[in-house]
Motif scaffolding. Sequence first.
Motif, PDB file in Angstrom:
ATOM      1  N   ILE A 124       0.912  -1.376  -0.185  1.00 18.66           N
ATOM      2  CA  ILE A 124      -0.635  -0.326  -0.576  1.00 18.66           C
ATOM      3  C   ILE A 124       0.650   1.039   0.042  1.00 18.66           C
ATOM      4  CG2 ILE A 124      -1.353   1.022   1.005  1.00 18.66           C
ATOM      5  CD1 ILE A 124      -3.109  -1.633   2.094  1.00 18.66           C
ATOM      6  N   SER A 125       1.749   1.155   1.129  1.00 17.30           N
ATOM      7  CA  SER A 125       2.528   2.750   0.900  1.00 17.30           C
ATOM      8  C   SER A 125       3.452   3.238  -0.646  1.00 17.30           C
ATOM      9  CB  SER A 125       3.385   2.375   1.874  1.00 17.30           C
ATOM     10  OG  SER A 125       4.783   1.467   1.923  1.00 17.30           O
ATOM     11  N   ALA A 126       3.538   1.548  -1.257  1.00 16.25           N
ATOM     12  CA  ALA A 126       4.462   1.978  -3.260  1.00 16.25           C
ATOM     13  C   ALA A 126       3.592   2.523  -3.351  1.00 16.25           C
ATOM     14  CB  ALA A 126       4.987  -0.006  -2.821  1.00 16.25           C
ATOM     15  N   ILE A 127       2.194   1.892  -3.224  1.00 11.55           N
ATOM     16  CA  ILE A 127       1.123   2.110  -4.222  1.00 11.55           C
ATOM     17  C   ILE A 127       1.137   3.869  -4.060  1.00 11.55           C
ATOM     18  CG2 ILE A 127      -0.770   2.555  -5.092  1.00 11.55           C
ATOM     19  CD1 ILE A 127      -0.959  -0.609  -4.310  1.00 11.55           C
ATOM     20  N   VAL A 128       0.852   4.722  -3.002  1.00 10.01           N
ATOM     21  CA  VAL A 128       0.920   5.525  -2.348  1.00 10.01           C
ATOM     22  C   VAL A 128       2.144   6.600  -2.794  1.00 10.01           C
ATOM     23  CG1 VAL A 128       0.630   6.870  -0.313  1.00 10.01           C
ATOM     24  CG2 VAL A 128      -0.682   4.960  -0.241  1.00 10.01           C
ATOM     25  N   ILE A 129       2.980   6.147  -2.758  1.00  7.65           N
ATOM     26  CA  ILE A 129       4.659   6.303  -3.255  1.00  7.65           C
ATOM     27  C   ILE A 129       4.958   7.146  -4.668  1.00  7.65           C
ATOM     28  CG2 ILE A 129       6.628   6.186  -3.492  1.00  7.65           C
ATOM     29  CD1 ILE A 129       5.974   5.184  -0.228  1.00  7.65           C
ATOM     30  N   GLY A 130       4.511   5.458  -5.350  1.00  2.00           N
ATOM     31  CA  GLY A 130       4.397   5.240  -6.630  1.00  2.00           C
ATOM     32  C   GLY A 130       3.413   6.587  -7.046  1.00  2.00           C
ATOM     33  N   ILE A 131       2.031   7.025  -7.117  1.00  2.00           N
ATOM     34  CA  ILE A 131       0.980   8.183  -7.646  1.00  2.00           C
ATOM     35  C   ILE A 131       1.241   9.307  -7.205  1.00  2.00           C
ATOM     36  CG2 ILE A 131      -0.762   8.922  -6.271  1.00  2.00           C
ATOM     37  CD1 ILE A 131      -2.125   6.249  -5.961  1.00  2.00           C
ATOM     38  N   VAL A 132       2.795   9.508  -6.022  1.00  2.37           N
ATOM     39  CA  VAL A 132       3.099  10.536  -5.901  1.00  2.37           C
ATOM     40  C   VAL A 132       4.142  10.767  -7.030  1.00  2.37           C
ATOM     41  CG1 VAL A 132       4.593  12.184  -4.370  1.00  2.37           C
ATOM     42  CG2 VAL A 132       2.805  10.580  -3.508  1.00  2.37           C
ATOM     43  N   ILE A 133       4.886   9.719  -7.043  1.00  4.59           N
ATOM     44  CA  ILE A 133       6.312   9.852  -7.982  1.00  4.59           C
ATOM     45  C   ILE A 133       5.644   9.713  -9.486  1.00  4.59           C
ATOM     46  CG2 ILE A 133       7.953   7.981  -8.893  1.00  4.59           C
ATOM     47  CD1 ILE A 133       8.904   9.679  -6.424  1.00  4.59           C
ATOM     48  N   GLY A 134       4.239   9.401  -9.465  1.00  2.63           N
ATOM     49  CA  GLY A 134       4.142   9.863 -10.992  1.00  2.63           C
ATOM     50  C   GLY A 134       3.326  11.161 -11.241  1.00  2.63           C
ATOM     51  N   VAL A 135       2.716  11.432 -10.492  1.00  7.85           N
ATOM     52  CA  VAL A 135       2.489  13.246 -10.188  1.00  7.85           C
ATOM     53  C   VAL A 135       3.489  14.779 -10.947  1.00  7.85           C
ATOM     54  CG1 VAL A 135       1.600  14.554  -9.305  1.00  7.85           C
ATOM     55  CG2 VAL A 135       0.091  12.546  -9.661  1.00  7.85           C
ATOM     56  N   LEU A 136       5.156  14.017 -10.161  1.00 10.61           N
ATOM     57  CA  LEU A 136       5.729  14.720 -10.058  1.00 10.61           C
ATOM     58  C   LEU A 136       6.801  14.406 -11.084  1.00 10.61           C
ATOM     59  CD1 LEU A 136       7.375  14.399  -6.286  1.00 10.61           C
ATOM     60  CD2 LEU A 136       6.089  16.753  -7.577  1.00 10.61           C
ATOM     61  N   GLY A 137       7.018  13.313 -11.714  1.00  8.12           N
ATOM     62  CA  GLY A 137       6.763  12.642 -13.509  1.00  8.12           C
ATOM     63  C   GLY A 137       6.709  13.643 -13.717  1.00  8.12           C
ATOM     64  N   TRP A 156      -2.693   6.172 -15.933  1.00 10.67           N
ATOM     65  CA  TRP A 156      -1.355   5.510 -16.740  1.00 10.67           C
ATOM     66  C   TRP A 156      -0.038   6.342 -15.973  1.00 10.67           C
ATOM     67  CZ3 TRP A 156       0.446   1.881 -19.974  1.00 10.67           C
ATOM     68  CH2 TRP A 156      -0.227   1.557 -20.935  1.00 10.67           C
ATOM     69  N   THR A 157      -0.887   7.743 -15.214  1.00 13.39           N
ATOM     70  CA  THR A 157       0.483   8.084 -14.554  1.00 13.39           C
ATOM     71  C   THR A 157       0.593   7.696 -13.585  1.00 13.39           C
ATOM     72  OG1 THR A 157      -0.608  10.538 -15.594  1.00 13.39           O
ATOM     73  CG2 THR A 157       0.775  10.257 -13.178  1.00 13.39           C
ATOM     74  N   ILE A 158      -0.709   6.929 -12.676  1.00 20.85           N
ATOM     75  CA  ILE A 158      -0.679   5.867 -11.686  1.00 20.85           C
ATOM     76  C   ILE A 158       0.489   5.052 -11.630  1.00 20.85           C
ATOM     77  CG2 ILE A 158      -1.251   4.695 -10.162  1.00 20.85           C
ATOM     78  CD1 ILE A 158      -3.642   7.157 -10.085  1.00 20.85           C
ATOM     79  N   THR A 159       0.165   4.227 -12.863  1.00 18.28           N
ATOM     80  CA  THR A 159       1.138   2.922 -13.267  1.00 18.28           C
ATOM     81  C   THR A 159       2.785   3.243 -13.466  1.00 18.28           C
ATOM     82  OG1 THR A 159      -1.387   2.102 -14.346  1.00 18.28           O
ATOM     83  CG2 THR A 159       0.346   1.633 -15.011  1.00 18.28           C
ATOM     84  N   ILE A 160       2.960   3.928 -14.075  1.00 21.07           N
ATOM     85  CA  ILE A 160       4.053   4.324 -14.662  1.00 21.07           C
ATOM     86  C   ILE A 160       5.019   5.185 -13.530  1.00 21.07           C
ATOM     87  CG2 ILE A 160       5.463   6.158 -15.798  1.00 21.07           C
ATOM     88  CD1 ILE A 160       3.862   6.612 -17.674  1.00 21.07           C
ATOM     89  N   GLY A 161       4.435   5.517 -12.301  1.00 15.98           N
ATOM     90  CA  GLY A 161       4.762   5.986 -10.557  1.00 15.98           C
ATOM     91  C   GLY A 161       4.931   4.762 -10.059  1.00 15.98           C
ATOM     92  N   ILE A 162       4.140   4.015 -10.188  1.00 15.87           N
ATOM     93  CA  ILE A 162       4.266   2.797  -8.982  1.00 15.87           C
ATOM     94  C   ILE A 162       5.347   2.051  -9.728  1.00 15.87           C
ATOM     95  CG2 ILE A 162       3.170   0.394  -9.090  1.00 15.87           C
ATOM     96  CD1 ILE A 162       0.633   2.154  -8.622  1.00 15.87           C
ATOM     97  N   GLY A 189       9.118   8.049 -17.982  1.00 17.33           N
ATOM     98  CA  GLY A 189       8.078   6.897 -18.281  1.00 17.33           C
ATOM     99  C   GLY A 189       6.684   7.390 -19.475  1.00 17.33           C
ATOM    100  N   VAL A 190       6.723   8.785 -18.613  1.00 15.17           N
ATOM    101  CA  VAL A 190       5.137   9.318 -19.272  1.00 15.17           C
ATOM    102  C   VAL A 190       5.935   9.909 -20.506  1.00 15.17           C
ATOM    103  CG1 VAL A 190       4.545  12.116 -18.492  1.00 15.17           C
ATOM    104  CG2 VAL A 190       4.617  10.240 -16.568  1.00 15.17           C
ATOM    105  N   ALA A 191       7.055  10.290 -20.626  1.00 15.30           N
ATOM    106  CA  ALA A 191       6.866  11.476 -21.784  1.00 15.30           C
ATOM    107  C   ALA A 191       7.151   9.964 -22.628  1.00 15.30           C
ATOM    108  CB  ALA A 191       8.655  11.749 -21.967  1.00 15.30           C
ATOM    109  N   ALA A 192       7.485   8.581 -22.906  1.00 14.45           N
ATOM    110  CA  ALA A 192       7.356   7.752 -23.764  1.00 14.45           C
ATOM    111  C   ALA A 192       6.166   7.128 -24.156  1.00 14.45           C
ATOM    112  CB  ALA A 192       8.716   6.702 -23.220  1.00 14.45           C
TER     113      ALA A 192
END
Length: 87
Positions: free
Chosen positions: A7-20, A34-40, A76-79
């Motif tokens: 769960i913490s990895a998913i939450v951190i992944g969401i934040v990472i995806g948005v920042l990316g 897609w943003t959340i998936t890429i972030g995770i 990942g987001v750019a690709a």
Amino acid sequence: MEISGVISAIVIGIVIGVLGRLVIPGRQRIGVLWTITIGIIAAFIGTGIASGLDVADTDGVDWVEWLIQIALAAIGVAAVSKVKLRR
């Protein structure tokens, strides 16, 4: 890995995806899922790279690990955005 770790990895992944996504200039043509998936994915891969470089476990906030994860998410987001743009 326990459920709290997932769960913490998913939450951190969401934040990472948005920042990316915020790092990349202009409009990205991908959705929130897609943003959340890429972030995770970027969070997991970035943690592995940081562990390999011995910068994953430091005192305080692991800034280098965060930067690696955000850079991977931005790539990942750019690709994915380029692939979606071609369709």
